[in-house]
Design an enzyme around this catalytic site. Structure first.
Site, PDB file in Angstrom:
ATOM      1  N   GLU A   1      -7.843  13.702  27.459  1.00 52.05           N
ATOM      2  CA  GLU A   1      -7.821  14.038  28.881  1.00 52.05           C
ATOM      3  C   GLU A   1      -8.537  12.988  29.733  1.00 52.05           C
ATOM      4  O   GLU A   1      -8.958  13.261  30.854  1.00 52.05           O
ATOM      5  CB  GLU A   1      -8.442  15.416  29.085  1.00 52.05           C
ATOM      6  CG  GLU A   1      -7.676  16.515  28.361  1.00 52.05           C
ATOM      7  CD  GLU A   1      -8.364  17.854  28.438  1.00 52.05           C
ATOM      8  OE1 GLU A   1      -8.229  18.521  29.477  1.00 52.05           O
ATOM      9  OE2 GLU A   1      -9.027  18.243  27.467  1.00 52.05           O
TER      10      GLU A   1
ATOM     11  N   PHE B   1       2.703  30.590  21.224  1.00 49.14           N
ATOM     12  CA  PHE B   1       2.122  29.367  21.775  1.00 49.14           C
ATOM     13  C   PHE B   1       1.146  28.799  20.753  1.00 49.14           C
ATOM     14  O   PHE B   1       0.228  29.490  20.316  1.00 49.14           O
ATOM     15  CB  PHE B   1       1.417  29.641  23.100  1.00 49.14           C
ATOM     16  CG  PHE B   1       2.361  29.839  24.256  1.00 49.14           C
ATOM     17  CD1 PHE B   1       2.768  28.758  25.028  1.00 49.14           C
ATOM     18  CD2 PHE B   1       2.865  31.099  24.552  1.00 49.14           C
ATOM     19  CE1 PHE B   1       3.653  28.933  26.078  1.00 49.14           C
ATOM     20  CE2 PHE B   1       3.749  31.283  25.596  1.00 49.14           C
ATOM     21  CZ  PHE B   1       4.148  30.194  26.369  1.00 49.14           C
TER      22      PHE B   1
ATOM     23  N   SER C   1      -6.075  21.230  29.432  1.00 56.38           N
ATOM     24  CA  SER C   1      -5.018  20.589  30.217  1.00 56.38           C
ATOM     25  C   SER C   1      -3.651  20.665  29.551  1.00 56.38           C
ATOM     26  O   SER C   1      -2.779  19.837  29.805  1.00 56.38           O
ATOM     27  CB  SER C   1      -5.373  19.123  30.510  1.00 56.38           C
ATOM     28  OG  SER C   1      -6.546  19.048  31.274  1.00 56.38           O
ATOM     29  N   SER C   2      -3.464  21.647  28.650  1.00 52.41           N
ATOM     30  CA  SER C   2      -2.189  21.868  27.955  1.00 52.41           C
ATOM     31  C   SER C   2      -1.802  20.730  27.020  1.00 52.41           C
ATOM     32  O   SER C   2      -0.661  20.664  26.566  1.00 52.41           O
ATOM     33  CB  SER C   2      -1.050  22.121  28.962  1.00 52.41           C
ATOM     34  OG  SER C   2      -1.312  23.283  29.716  1.00 52.41           O
TER      35      SER C   2
ATOM     36  N   VAL D   1       5.276  38.381  28.644  1.00 46.26           N
ATOM     37  CA  VAL D   1       5.945  38.338  29.948  1.00 46.26           C
ATOM     38  C   VAL D   1       4.979  38.926  30.967  1.00 46.26           C
ATOM     39  O   VAL D   1       4.690  40.135  30.950  1.00 46.26           O
ATOM     40  CB  VAL D   1       7.260  39.131  29.926  1.00 46.26           C
ATOM     41  CG1 VAL D   1       7.897  39.117  31.322  1.00 46.26           C
ATOM     42  CG2 VAL D   1       8.208  38.558  28.889  1.00 46.26           C
TER      43      VAL D   1
ATOM     44  N   GLU E   1       0.900  34.974  35.961  1.00 45.27           N
ATOM     45  CA  GLU E   1      -0.261  34.140  35.637  1.00 45.27           C
ATOM     46  C   GLU E   1      -1.144  34.038  36.878  1.00 45.27           C
ATOM     47  O   GLU E   1      -0.764  33.399  37.863  1.00 45.27           O
ATOM     48  CB  GLU E   1       0.181  32.746  35.183  1.00 45.27           C
ATOM     49  CG  GLU E   1       0.971  32.749  33.884  1.00 45.27           C
ATOM     50  CD  GLU E   1       1.337  31.352  33.428  1.00 45.27           C
ATOM     51  OE1 GLU E   1       0.439  30.481  33.389  1.00 45.27           O
ATOM     52  OE2 GLU E   1       2.526  31.116  33.137  1.00 45.27           O
TER      53      GLU E   1
ATOM     54  N   ASN F   1      -6.732  35.137  29.532  1.00 48.07           N
ATOM     55  CA  ASN F   1      -6.177  34.078  28.697  1.00 48.07           C
ATOM     56  C   ASN F   1      -7.300  33.150  28.232  1.00 48.07           C
ATOM     57  O   ASN F   1      -7.551  33.000  27.044  1.00 48.07           O
ATOM     58  CB  ASN F   1      -5.111  33.314  29.472  1.00 48.07           C
ATOM     59  CG  ASN F   1      -4.513  32.170  28.673  1.00 48.07           C
ATOM     60  OD1 ASN F   1      -4.527  32.191  27.440  1.00 48.07           O
ATOM     61  ND2 ASN F   1      -3.996  31.157  29.353  1.00 48.07           N
TER      62      ASN F   1
ATOM     63  N   ASN G   1     -11.921  27.922  31.963  1.00 45.62           N
ATOM     64  CA  ASN G   1     -12.108  26.473  31.924  1.00 45.62           C
ATOM     65  C   ASN G   1     -13.447  26.177  32.571  1.00 45.62           C
ATOM     66  O   ASN G   1     -13.645  26.449  33.753  1.00 45.62           O
ATOM     67  CB  ASN G   1     -10.973  25.774  32.678  1.00 45.62           C
ATOM     68  CG  ASN G   1     -10.972  24.277  32.468  1.00 45.62           C
ATOM     69  OD1 ASN G   1     -12.023  23.635  32.499  1.00 45.62           O
ATOM     70  ND2 ASN G   1      -9.797  23.713  32.260  1.00 45.62           N
TER      71      ASN G   1
ATOM     72  N   SER H   1      -5.204  20.613  42.070  1.00 50.93           N
ATOM     73  CA  SER H   1      -5.899  21.537  41.169  1.00 50.93           C
ATOM     74  C   SER H   1      -6.125  22.893  41.827  1.00 50.93           C
ATOM     75  O   SER H   1      -6.412  22.984  43.022  1.00 50.93           O
ATOM     76  CB  SER H   1      -7.252  20.959  40.748  1.00 50.93           C
ATOM     77  OG  SER H   1      -7.082  19.815  39.952  1.00 50.93           O
TER      78      SER H   1
END
Length: 368
Positions: free
Chosen positions: A15, A185, A193-194, A227, A230, A315, A318, A327
């Protein structure tokens, strides 16, 4: 007198580029009338560089990569040399003159408690979360285990390390197929940051995704897809944290990946999110509980899933969310009435407040 602020960015992390974007965005917003800003750049090979004080916003990423002040490498001085035995007294005194450090580092060796521990040992005030919160917030498995202790709802998941995967891949796949529902996932446990994350819908994709994730960490977490909406909340404070308005992520892609977050700008947001007062209260309560169970300080972005019946499922959090122009963390505070530059100043104030409180602690058994 101006506060001498060290901006710490870059780092040995996947990152690294995100950190550079964040650092440049902060220099665009910070009040140079209040702060004397010193760039401290960590290269991708781990070299630390401290540049001359910035006289204004960084115009380019290249300027930040050279440590700021000028784009000439000979204007760079070492801040903390890799070979610490070469550190001389003059360098140490120069470092001690900084009033506070703002770590703008993402991922391992940045927001995982390692740099925070170094700054604690150096007895320097720094913005954001401490060692424990940073380390726990970086490791998704440890974080989820702590959330479970706090009674926060979560999606089902399985985790394992590289050796377990090599020793009995078949058994782990069987366990995942029995306890989780497609899609899944697959994530490195210690990254943000995925980066390294994949969405999979069958066994073949799962095996490939695990191998990709293992490029970034020795520990993998596999979560059941859901489902749901977010929803994200920004949290700010030390012992009495407060929440921003809620924001909703509306990705145009299959999921909210690295490119959507930082590069292509295709993701849409609803800020503030359309939520009922009852749902907002549940989100705020869950965000504060997550903040406190990790013993956070300064800032946290808490990410939730909200089901059709308005069940709030956490979830992750951060502990060093990005400060890029797109952001979510600063956007939510701006919608809440706190400007970008005001947010930076409050974070610095919180850092100094926490540092001064720690200085009141006794360091001898007799309290003398």
């Amino acid at each position: 007198m101006k506060i001498k602020l060290g901006l710490l960015y870059g780092g040995k992390s996947a990152e690294h580029e995100v950190s550079l974007l964040t650092a440049r965005a902060v220099t665009q917003a910070i009040n140079f009338g209040k702060f004397e800003v010193y760039p401290i750049f960590i290269t991708q090979t781990g070299e630390w560089r401290k540049g001359n004080a910035l006289i204004g916003p960084a115009e380019t990423i290249e300027e930040l990569q050279f440590g700021g002040g000028s784009n000439r490498p000979n204007n760079i001085t070492k801040f903390l040399p890799v070979e610490t035995t070469n550190t001389n007294i003059e360098e140490k005194e120069d470092n001690a003159n900084l009033d506070v450090i703002f770590p703008l580092l993402h991922g391992p060796n940045g927001e995982d408690g390692t740099v925070q521990g170094l700054l604690e040992v150096l007895n320097l005030p720094y913005v954001g979360n401490g060692v424990l919160a940073s380390a726990a917030g970086m490791d998704k498995v440890v974080m989820k285990q702590l959330f479970a202790q706090a009674g926060l709802s979560q999606v089902p998941y399985v985790h394992f390390i590289r050796k377990e995967w090599k020793d009995d891949q078949t058994e782990l796949i069987r366990k995942m197929e029995e306890s989780l529902k497609w899609p899944l996932f697959v994530k490195p446990a210690n990254l943000g940051s995925s980066v390294g994350i994949s969405k999979v819908s069958n066994r073949q994709e799962l095996i490939k995704a695990v191998e990709i994730a293992f490029k970034y960490d020795r520990k993998i977490i596999v979560e059941q897809g859901i489902v749901a909406r977010e929803i994200e909340m920004s949290v700010l404070g030390n012992d009495t944290p407060r929440c921003s308005v809620a924001g909703e992520v509306l990705p145009t892609k299959d999921f909210y990946d690295y490119e959507a977050k930082y590069e292509d700008g295709t993701t849409n947001y609803a800020i503030p999110a359309v939520v009922s007062p009852e749902l907002l209260k549940k989100l705020e309560d869950a965000a504060i509980r997550a903040f406190k169970v990790l013993d956070c300080s300064g800032l946290v972005r808490a990410d939730f899933f909200v089901s059709e019946n308005e069940e709030v499922i956490i979830n992750e959090v951060n502990t060093m969310p990005g400060f890029t122009p797109i952001s979510m963390y600063p956007k939510l505070w701006m919608e809440s009435g706190l400007s970008y530059s005001g947010l930076i100043e409050e974070l610095i104030e919180l850092a100094i407040e926490r540092y001064e409180e720690k200085q009141q602690l006794e360091h001898s058994k007799d309290g003398e």
